[in-house]
Design a protein around this motif. Structure first.
Motif, PDB file in Angstrom:
ATOM      1  N   ASP A   1     -34.074  22.249 -23.396  1.00 27.04           N
ATOM      2  CA  ASP A   1     -35.004  23.324 -23.010  1.00 27.04           C
ATOM      3  C   ASP A   1     -36.457  23.037 -23.379  1.00 27.04           C
ATOM      4  O   ASP A   1     -37.205  23.950 -23.737  1.00 27.04           O
ATOM      5  CB  ASP A   1     -34.590  24.668 -23.640  1.00 27.04           C
ATOM      6  CG  ASP A   1     -33.162  25.043 -23.281  1.00 27.04           C
ATOM      7  OD1 ASP A   1     -32.811  24.884 -22.094  1.00 27.04           O
ATOM      8  OD2 ASP A   1     -32.405  25.448 -24.180  1.00 27.04           O
TER       9      ASP A   1
ATOM     10  N   LYS B   1     -40.443  21.937 -22.855  1.00 29.63           N
ATOM     11  CA  LYS B   1     -41.507  22.048 -21.865  1.00 29.63           C
ATOM     12  C   LYS B   1     -42.402  20.819 -22.040  1.00 29.63           C
ATOM     13  O   LYS B   1     -42.739  20.465 -23.169  1.00 29.63           O
ATOM     14  CB  LYS B   1     -42.299  23.329 -22.084  1.00 29.63           C
ATOM     15  CG  LYS B   1     -41.491  24.608 -21.841  1.00 29.63           C
ATOM     16  CD  LYS B   1     -42.421  25.782 -21.787  1.00 29.63           C
ATOM     17  CE  LYS B   1     -41.758  27.144 -21.742  1.00 29.63           C
ATOM     18  NZ  LYS B   1     -40.442  27.273 -21.201  1.00 29.63           N
TER      19      LYS B   1
ATOM     20  N   LYS C   1     -43.016  12.953  -8.727  1.00 29.04           N
ATOM     21  CA  LYS C   1     -41.884  13.764  -8.276  1.00 29.04           C
ATOM     22  C   LYS C   1     -40.605  13.271  -8.944  1.00 29.04           C
ATOM     23  O   LYS C   1     -39.783  14.071  -9.418  1.00 29.04           O
ATOM     24  CB  LYS C   1     -41.777  13.678  -6.741  1.00 29.04           C
ATOM     25  CG  LYS C   1     -40.586  14.393  -6.120  1.00 29.04           C
ATOM     26  CD  LYS C   1     -40.669  15.900  -6.309  1.00 29.04           C
ATOM     27  CE  LYS C   1     -39.653  16.644  -5.434  1.00 29.04           C
ATOM     28  NZ  LYS C   1     -38.275  16.180  -5.599  1.00 29.04           N
TER      29      LYS C   1
ATOM     30  N   ILE D   1     -40.542  14.434 -12.490  1.00 27.29           N
ATOM     31  CA  ILE D   1     -40.208  15.865 -12.574  1.00 27.29           C
ATOM     32  C   ILE D   1     -38.690  16.056 -12.416  1.00 27.29           C
ATOM     33  O   ILE D   1     -38.061  16.808 -13.171  1.00 27.29           O
ATOM     34  CB  ILE D   1     -40.983  16.681 -11.508  1.00 27.29           C
ATOM     35  CG1 ILE D   1     -42.491  16.620 -11.812  1.00 27.29           C
ATOM     36  CG2 ILE D   1     -40.493  18.125 -11.450  1.00 27.29           C
ATOM     37  CD1 ILE D   1     -43.384  17.225 -10.732  1.00 27.29           C
ATOM     38  N   ASP D   2     -38.103  15.330 -11.449  1.00 23.98           N
ATOM     39  CA  ASP D   2     -36.646  15.414 -11.254  1.00 23.98           C
ATOM     40  C   ASP D   2     -35.892  14.958 -12.500  1.00 23.98           C
ATOM     41  O   ASP D   2     -34.912  15.578 -12.908  1.00 23.98           O
ATOM     42  CB  ASP D   2     -36.218  14.564 -10.043  1.00 23.98           C
ATOM     43  CG  ASP D   2     -36.731  15.144  -8.729  1.00 23.98           C
ATOM     44  OD1 ASP D   2     -37.146  16.328  -8.723  1.00 23.98           O
ATOM     45  OD2 ASP D   2     -36.738  14.419  -7.717  1.00 23.98           O
TER      46      ASP D   2
ATOM     47  N   MET E   1     -36.973  15.030 -15.549  1.00 26.96           N
ATOM     48  CA  MET E   1     -37.145  16.087 -16.560  1.00 26.96           C
ATOM     49  C   MET E   1     -36.134  17.213 -16.322  1.00 26.96           C
ATOM     50  O   MET E   1     -35.529  17.728 -17.255  1.00 26.96           O
ATOM     51  CB  MET E   1     -38.571  16.642 -16.534  1.00 26.96           C
ATOM     52  CG  MET E   1     -39.635  15.696 -17.071  1.00 26.96           C
ATOM     53  SD  MET E   1     -39.342  15.203 -18.807  1.00 26.96           S
ATOM     54  CE  MET E   1     -38.676  13.550 -18.597  1.00 26.96           C
ATOM     55  N   ASN E   2     -35.952  17.599 -15.046  1.00 22.96           N
ATOM     56  CA  ASN E   2     -34.990  18.654 -14.742  1.00 22.96           C
ATOM     57  C   ASN E   2     -33.574  18.254 -15.136  1.00 22.96           C
ATOM     58  O   ASN E   2     -32.794  19.083 -15.609  1.00 22.96           O
ATOM     59  CB  ASN E   2     -35.066  19.025 -13.253  1.00 22.96           C
ATOM     60  CG  ASN E   2     -36.409  19.671 -12.912  1.00 22.96           C
ATOM     61  OD1 ASN E   2     -37.104  20.169 -13.794  1.00 22.96           O
ATOM     62  ND2 ASN E   2     -36.774  19.646 -11.640  1.00 22.96           N
ATOM     63  N   GLU E   3     -33.236  16.966 -14.954  1.00 19.62           N
ATOM     64  CA  GLU E   3     -31.926  16.471 -15.389  1.00 19.62           C
ATOM     65  C   GLU E   3     -31.743  16.656 -16.899  1.00 19.62           C
ATOM     66  O   GLU E   3     -30.631  16.785 -17.384  1.00 19.62           O
ATOM     67  CB  GLU E   3     -31.749  14.983 -15.036  1.00 19.62           C
ATOM     68  CG  GLU E   3     -31.519  14.707 -13.562  1.00 19.62           C
ATOM     69  CD  GLU E   3     -30.245  15.370 -13.055  1.00 19.62           C
ATOM     70  OE1 GLU E   3     -29.232  15.356 -13.774  1.00 19.62           O
ATOM     71  OE2 GLU E   3     -30.291  15.933 -11.930  1.00 19.62           O
TER      72      GLU E   3
ATOM     73  N   GLY F   1     -32.928  19.150 -18.430  1.00 14.88           N
ATOM     74  CA  GLY F   1     -33.079  20.572 -18.715  1.00 14.88           C
ATOM     75  C   GLY F   1     -34.483  20.902 -19.189  1.00 14.88           C
ATOM     76  O   GLY F   1     -34.709  21.938 -19.818  1.00 14.88           O
ATOM     77  N   ALA F   2     -35.435  20.030 -18.912  1.00 16.52           N
ATOM     78  CA  ALA F   2     -36.814  20.258 -19.356  1.00 16.52           C
ATOM     79  C   ALA F   2     -37.663  20.751 -18.193  1.00 16.52           C
ATOM     80  O   ALA F   2     -37.380  20.465 -17.029  1.00 16.52           O
ATOM     81  CB  ALA F   2     -37.409  18.978 -19.918  1.00 16.52           C
ATOM     82  N   GLU F   3     -38.694  21.509 -18.530  1.00 14.96           N
ATOM     83  CA  GLU F   3     -39.573  22.066 -17.513  1.00 14.96           C
ATOM     84  C   GLU F   3     -40.958  21.412 -17.613  1.00 14.96           C
ATOM     85  O   GLU F   3     -41.499  21.274 -18.711  1.00 14.96           O
ATOM     86  CB  GLU F   3     -39.699  23.577 -17.751  1.00 14.96           C
ATOM     87  CG  GLU F   3     -40.494  24.319 -16.691  1.00 14.96           C
ATOM     88  CD  GLU F   3     -40.851  25.748 -17.113  1.00 14.96           C
ATOM     89  OE1 GLU F   3     -41.717  26.349 -16.469  1.00 14.96           O
ATOM     90  OE2 GLU F   3     -40.257  26.236 -18.106  1.00 14.96           O
TER      91      GLU F   3
END
Lengths: 293, 293
Positions: free
Chosen positions: B196, B198, B213, B216-217, B219-221, B223-225
């Protein structure tokens, strides 16, 4: 704008501290603060005192046409030892040992506060008076090499592991990494170094010294001379390294699956390396010199 | 050891300036300088003035149990513009254009003085109040990302282009680089980010935004924003980037073999991002709070 004494002193500390090893003329400060040379001269004596009392480095006066003052970062032995002991404790955490006997260190060696300190320690213990560049090889050594270059006020050069199309004509070389015993390659753009340069090599880790030996060979291909080498961690074994003159901040000993690390205190045996090259003239003399021009 | 007023002020400036965004309690200074709280309180007012008068950033007082003072680096619009115009002039040098339309920039983007300034500009124009990490991808963006992390007082995370055996379990992903239209890979150790998180993404160059991009993807893997993105140079074409919210410091326009660069002044339209999150309490209130504990 007018500045009070205390404000001028705060401001001069900030300017010198942000720009290690950069020479500022007295005129620079007299203009910025709209103050007389004698006033700035007194301010600078206080500033020198601050740095010395707190053991944060030296503020040195340089005489002559290119004269002025500059700040040389310096860390004290006691401070080095405390910082490195604390780091060693962190490194010794058993959860850092990865399969294959590797150590997980990137949270430490990418940490801006830690590498900033490592950079200052490198700059306090490597003689860079003649050096033109700090050189490292990607990737893990880059943060500490950048901070060393910042402390030494030298440009940073990064050797790449593969040939990049986007940096123009490139000189490449193969070397044997002691880590993997594999033949690997390193490359550097032709334009990256001026002819006859002197360089300082900074890297994060040295086992046998194969990688750093490769970097030295590459520097020689560029007609450059390596005048100092600093590594963050060196291993106790093999005792015979392929590189002779280097300093390391931490020694790592691996016995089976047990590791021990300790500050490499012999690195700090000399009090301070970069002072003898500076002649600390009296501030009043510098003022006189400037007035004559 | 006893310190004079001027010495204390110089020392406090040095300490705050070396440790941006780090909170120092008043007790820290009263102990270090063996001085009363009221004395240190007066010193801090002078220090605040120094930073504000010279537009070097803000010194902010934070109330409460975790209270104290901290220095927030800030660059002024005028200073940004002067610095970036000077850089643009250097970048525009025709000898920098390499075959293939690439630009030779590594002497600039590895230069400690330049990246240190870039880091401060990023920290002045990206809101990092909630951020836990600065993230970049190797190699060219590392120096400016490290200096941004230093200014923001955040740890740095470096995404690697290949899977490294020495960093434990690693999450890897493929992405399409707009630069080469090739499928490339990026990877990051599982342990590199807390759940979680940021993050702020910093990179040196953006054309279509494919690489960012991809970051960012990734980071989402984890669980980060991603809460902010800053690039040093962005190209005017394609106008539609794959990334929506970002700032860039310099815009590059390529027309055939003619290039033009200019500071991206719309980035600096807002006065300053990281101030509203701080409440600037009166120093005396902080003193009272500390006394009550």
């Amino acid at each position: 704008m007018k500045f009070k004494r205390t404000e001028r002193i705060g401001a001069i500390v900030k300017i010198l501290s942000d720009n290690p090893n950069k020479i500022f003329t007295l005129s620079h400060f007299t203009n910025q603060f709209n103050a007389a040379k004698s006033t700035i001269s007194e301010d600078l004596l206080v500033v020198k005192n601050v740095f010395e009392k707190l053991e944060l480095g030296k503020v040195i006066t340089i005489s002559g046409a290119a004269g002025g003052v500059k700040y040389i970062p310096k860390t004290s032995k006691a401070e080095n030892e405390e910082f490195l002991l604390d780091l060693c404790e962190k490194i010794s955490d058993p959860s850092r040992i990865l399969s294959g006997g590797f150590l997980y260190l990137i949270d430490l060696i990418y940490n801006p506060t830690i590498v900033s300190k490592i950079g200052k320690i490198m700059a306090s213990n490597i003689d860079y008076a003649e050096a033109d560049y700090v050189v490292t090889m990607e990737t893990k050594g880059i943060p500490m090499a950048l901070m060393t270059a910042k402390a030494m006020n030298l440009p940073l050069v990064i050797i790449r592991k593969d040939i990049k199309v986007s940096e123009g004509p490139t000189l490449s070389m193969t070397y044997v990494s002691g880590n993997t015993s594999k033949v690997e390659s390193m490359s550097l753009p032709r334009k990256a170094l001026k002819p006859d340069s002197k360089v300082i090599i900074i890297d994060d880790f040295m086992r046998g010294g194969g990688t750093i030996k490769g970097m030295i060979d590459l520097m020689n291909e560029f007609g450059a001379e390596v005048v100092g080498t600093g590594v963050f961690i060196s291993t106790t074994k093999p005792e015979e390294k392929m590189v002779k003159n280097y300093i390391s901040l931490i020694e790592l000993d691996v016995q089976g699956d047990k590791i021990s690390v300790k500050p490499n205190l012999k690195t700090f045996k000399d009090e301070y390396k970069n002072e003898e090259h500076e002649v600390d003239y009296d501030l009043e003399d510098v003022l006189d010199d400037e007035d004559e021009e």
